[in-house]
Structure formats: structure tokens, C-alpha cells
Write a protein that holds these residues in place. Structure first.
Motif, PDB file in Angstrom:
ATOM      1  N   UNK A 107      41.909  36.887  32.235  1.00  0.00           N
ATOM      2  CA  UNK A 107      42.663  38.129  32.336  1.00  0.00           C
ATOM      3  C   UNK A 107      43.041  38.511  33.752  1.00  0.00           C
ATOM      4  N   UNK A 108      42.055  38.764  34.597  1.00  0.00           N
ATOM      5  CA  UNK A 108      42.356  39.184  35.971  1.00  0.00           C
ATOM      6  C   UNK A 108      43.104  38.110  36.758  1.00  0.00           C
ATOM      7  N   UNK A 109      42.695  36.829  36.676  1.00  0.00           N
ATOM      8  CA  UNK A 109      43.479  35.810  37.379  1.00  0.00           C
ATOM      9  C   UNK A 109      44.937  35.737  36.902  1.00  0.00           C
ATOM     10  N   UNK A 110      45.174  35.899  35.591  1.00  0.00           N
ATOM     11  CA  UNK A 110      46.546  35.878  35.074  1.00  0.00           C
ATOM     12  C   UNK A 110      47.337  37.084  35.547  1.00  0.00           C
ATOM     13  N   UNK A 111      46.681  38.229  35.636  1.00  0.00           N
ATOM     14  CA  UNK A 111      47.373  39.421  36.128  1.00  0.00           C
ATOM     15  C   UNK A 111      47.828  39.174  37.561  1.00  0.00           C
ATOM     16  N   UNK A 112      46.923  38.693  38.392  1.00  0.00           N
ATOM     17  CA  UNK A 112      47.260  38.448  39.797  1.00  0.00           C
ATOM     18  C   UNK A 112      48.384  37.424  39.925  1.00  0.00           C
ATOM     19  N   UNK A 113      48.311  36.364  39.123  1.00  0.00           N
ATOM     20  CA  UNK A 113      49.305  35.291  39.181  1.00  0.00           C
ATOM     21  C   UNK A 113      50.702  35.768  38.772  1.00  0.00           C
ATOM     22  N   UNK A 114      50.766  36.775  37.914  1.00  0.00           N
ATOM     23  CA  UNK A 114      52.048  37.226  37.372  1.00  0.00           C
ATOM     24  C   UNK A 114      52.580  38.508  38.003  1.00  0.00           C
ATOM     25  N   UNK A 115      52.000  38.919  39.126  1.00  0.00           N
ATOM     26  CA  UNK A 115      52.482  40.101  39.827  1.00  0.00           C
ATOM     27  C   UNK A 115      52.826  39.749  41.269  1.00  0.00           C
ATOM     28  N   UNK A 116      53.728  40.522  41.852  1.00  0.00           N
ATOM     29  CA  UNK A 116      54.063  40.322  43.262  1.00  0.00           C
ATOM     30  C   UNK A 116      53.008  40.959  44.163  1.00  0.00           C
ATOM     31  N   UNK A 117      52.470  42.084  43.727  1.00  0.00           N
ATOM     32  CA  UNK A 117      51.381  42.748  44.441  1.00  0.00           C
ATOM     33  C   UNK A 117      50.348  43.185  43.413  1.00  0.00           C
ATOM     34  N   UNK A 118      49.068  42.997  43.752  1.00  0.00           N
ATOM     35  CA  UNK A 118      47.986  43.311  42.818  1.00  0.00           C
ATOM     36  C   UNK A 118      46.834  43.924  43.598  1.00  0.00           C
ATOM     37  N   UNK A 119      46.358  45.064  43.112  1.00  0.00           N
ATOM     38  CA  UNK A 119      45.231  45.753  43.739  1.00  0.00           C
ATOM     39  C   UNK A 119      44.229  46.132  42.658  1.00  0.00           C
ATOM     40  N   UNK A 120      42.959  46.043  42.983  1.00  0.00           N
ATOM     41  CA  UNK A 120      41.918  46.398  42.020  1.00  0.00           C
ATOM     42  C   UNK A 120      40.813  47.158  42.737  1.00  0.00           C
ATOM     43  N   UNK A 121      40.376  48.223  42.092  1.00  0.00           N
ATOM     44  CA  UNK A 121      39.232  49.000  42.566  1.00  0.00           C
ATOM     45  C   UNK A 121      38.349  49.265  41.360  1.00  0.00           C
ATOM     46  N   UNK A 122      37.043  49.225  41.566  1.00  0.00           N
ATOM     47  CA  UNK A 122      36.148  49.466  40.445  1.00  0.00           C
ATOM     48  C   UNK A 122      34.861  50.110  40.928  1.00  0.00           C
ATOM     49  N   UNK A 123      34.360  51.012  40.118  1.00  0.00           N
ATOM     50  CA  UNK A 123      33.088  51.665  40.383  1.00  0.00           C
ATOM     51  C   UNK A 123      32.203  51.461  39.168  1.00  0.00           C
ATOM     52  N   UNK A 124      31.033  50.888  39.389  1.00  0.00           N
ATOM     53  CA  UNK A 124      30.095  50.637  38.294  1.00  0.00           C
ATOM     54  C   UNK A 124      29.744  51.958  37.621  1.00  0.00           C
ATOM     55  N   UNK A 125      29.682  51.925  36.294  1.00  0.00           N
ATOM     56  CA  UNK A 125      29.390  53.083  35.443  1.00  0.00           C
ATOM     57  C   UNK A 125      30.451  54.176  35.503  1.00  0.00           C
ATOM     58  N   UNK A 126      31.632  53.837  35.961  1.00  0.00           N
ATOM     59  CA  UNK A 126      32.713  54.821  36.031  1.00  0.00           C
ATOM     60  C   UNK A 126      34.016  54.248  35.480  1.00  0.00           C
ATOM     61  N   UNK A 127      34.475  53.131  36.061  1.00  0.00           N
ATOM     62  CA  UNK A 127      35.705  52.528  35.566  1.00  0.00           C
ATOM     63  C   UNK A 127      36.416  51.689  36.596  1.00  0.00           C
ATOM     64  N   UNK A 128      37.573  51.210  36.203  1.00  0.00           N
ATOM     65  CA  UNK A 128      38.359  50.281  37.016  1.00  0.00           C
ATOM     66  C   UNK A 128      39.815  50.748  37.043  1.00  0.00           C
ATOM     67  N   UNK A 129      40.445  50.564  38.197  1.00  0.00           N
ATOM     68  CA  UNK A 129      41.864  50.855  38.343  1.00  0.00           C
ATOM     69  C   UNK A 129      42.571  49.622  38.876  1.00  0.00           C
ATOM     70  N   UNK A 130      43.621  49.224  38.171  1.00  0.00           N
ATOM     71  CA  UNK A 130      44.479  48.124  38.609  1.00  0.00           C
ATOM     72  C   UNK A 130      45.829  48.705  38.985  1.00  0.00           C
ATOM     73  N   UNK A 131      46.420  48.166  40.034  1.00  0.00           N
ATOM     74  CA  UNK A 131      47.797  48.516  40.386  1.00  0.00           C
ATOM     75  C   UNK A 131      48.564  47.215  40.530  1.00  0.00           C
ATOM     76  N   UNK A 132      49.677  47.133  39.781  1.00  0.00           N
ATOM     77  CA  UNK A 132      50.492  45.933  39.783  1.00  0.00           C
ATOM     78  C   UNK A 132      51.918  46.325  40.149  1.00  0.00           C
ATOM     79  N   UNK A 133      52.529  45.526  41.014  1.00  0.00           N
ATOM     80  CA  UNK A 133      53.920  45.761  41.375  1.00  0.00           C
ATOM     81  C   UNK A 133      54.686  44.463  41.172  1.00  0.00           C
ATOM     82  N   UNK A 134      55.802  44.558  40.471  1.00  0.00           N
ATOM     83  CA  UNK A 134      56.721  43.444  40.313  1.00  0.00           C
ATOM     84  C   UNK A 134      58.095  43.888  40.779  1.00  0.00           C
ATOM     85  N   UNK A 135      58.721  43.071  41.604  1.00  0.00           N
ATOM     86  CA  UNK A 135      60.061  43.361  42.110  1.00  0.00           C
ATOM     87  C   UNK A 135      61.086  42.658  41.241  1.00  0.00           C
ATOM     88  N   UNK A 136      62.229  43.304  41.044  1.00  0.00           N
ATOM     89  CA  UNK A 136      63.296  42.728  40.214  1.00  0.00           C
ATOM     90  C   UNK A 136      64.215  41.888  41.087  1.00  0.00           C
TER      91      UNK A 136
END
Length: 136
Positions: A107-136
Motif C-alpha cells: 500500500x504505502x510503497x504503491x502510493x509513493x510510486x504513483x504520486x509526484x509528492x508524498x508526505x506521511x505523518x503518524x502518531x501512535x494511538x492517534x492516527x496517520x495523515x498522508x498527503x499526495x500531490x499529482x501534477x497534470x
């Protein structure tokens, strides 16, 4: 154009709904097929990750003239070791999730491979945030 979708943890029957809706919109906007494919793959993988690992999540999509920015914010156990989670084949998916055909650790490797920019932040026992940017 700004859009928002809700993801229900554990609801595999609805996984991919947001990706499907975004695909339709991008086709209507005349975005190149290869670009749409990459965006949809990344979004689908992110949705499945939320369904498989978190209690709930939100997908925030911002479509501009030159790019699409997608944020996936979940409430869940978080990721203790992001570097390890980014390795192909590494998975913390439950046996039940694997039996359904998910949780191969791509999952995460495929997300990174298919985006132009990829950011991930995560806090244990709280959650995860992904930011993906694709340019047209």
C-alpha cells in the motif's frame, strides 16, 4: 474544486468509492489517462489502508488547474515505524484482512510510486495523515 469523503474502518465493501468518484471527475476534466491511473491507484491504496487499519478516516481532495492534492487523515493505531512500513512486503494487517486478499504490504510503497509528492505523518494511538500531490 474541493471534495470530501468519509471512510469507515472495516467496511471493505465501500473501499475504493472515493477513488472511483475522482476517476470519473478527472475523466470529465480531460486529464491524461496515465495521470488518472496513478492518482486512482494511490487513492485506492490509501482508502484500503484506512479500512484495514483505522477506525475511520477522511479524504480531502483539492483539484486545481495543474494538480490534485489529496489528504487522507485517519483515526487509528498510527504507524510506529514509518521507515519499516514503507518497505515493500511489510504488513501489520490482520489474518482476516489477509484472507480477504488485502494486506500484502504494498500500500504505502504503491502510493509513493504513483504520486509526484508524498508526505506521511503518524502518531501512535492517534492516527496517520498522508498527503499526495499529482501534477497534470
Amino acid at each position: 474544486m474541493k471534495l470530501q469523503f468519509t471512510i469507515e474502518g472495516g467496511n471493505f465493501s465501500n473501499a475504493g468509492h472515493a477513488a472511483s468518484e475522482i476517476k470519473k471527475m478527472l475523466k470529465q476534466l480531460g486529464i491524461e489517462a496515465r495521470c488518472i491511473r496513478n492518482i486512482v491507484i494511490a487513492m485506492y491504496e490509501a482508502e484500503v489502508n484506512v479500512v484495514a487499519h483505522a477506525f475511520e478516516g477522511q479524504i480531502l481532495v483539492d483539484i486545481e488547474t495543474d494538480k490534485i492534492t489529496t489528504e487522507i487523515i485517519d483515526k487509528g493505531p498510527g504507524i510506529p515505524d514509518i521507515e519499516l512500513a514503507m518497505q515493500e512486503g511489510y504488513s501489520t494487517a490482520s489474518k482476516k484482512v489477509r484472507e480477504m486478499g488485502f494486506g500484502a504490504g504494498m500500500g504505502l510503497p504503491n502510493i509513493k510510486k504513483n504520486t509526484d509528492e508524498f508526505y506521511i505523518e503518524s502518531t501512535v494511538n492517534s492516527g496517520t495523515t498522508l498527503k499526495m500531490i499529482n501534477y497534470f
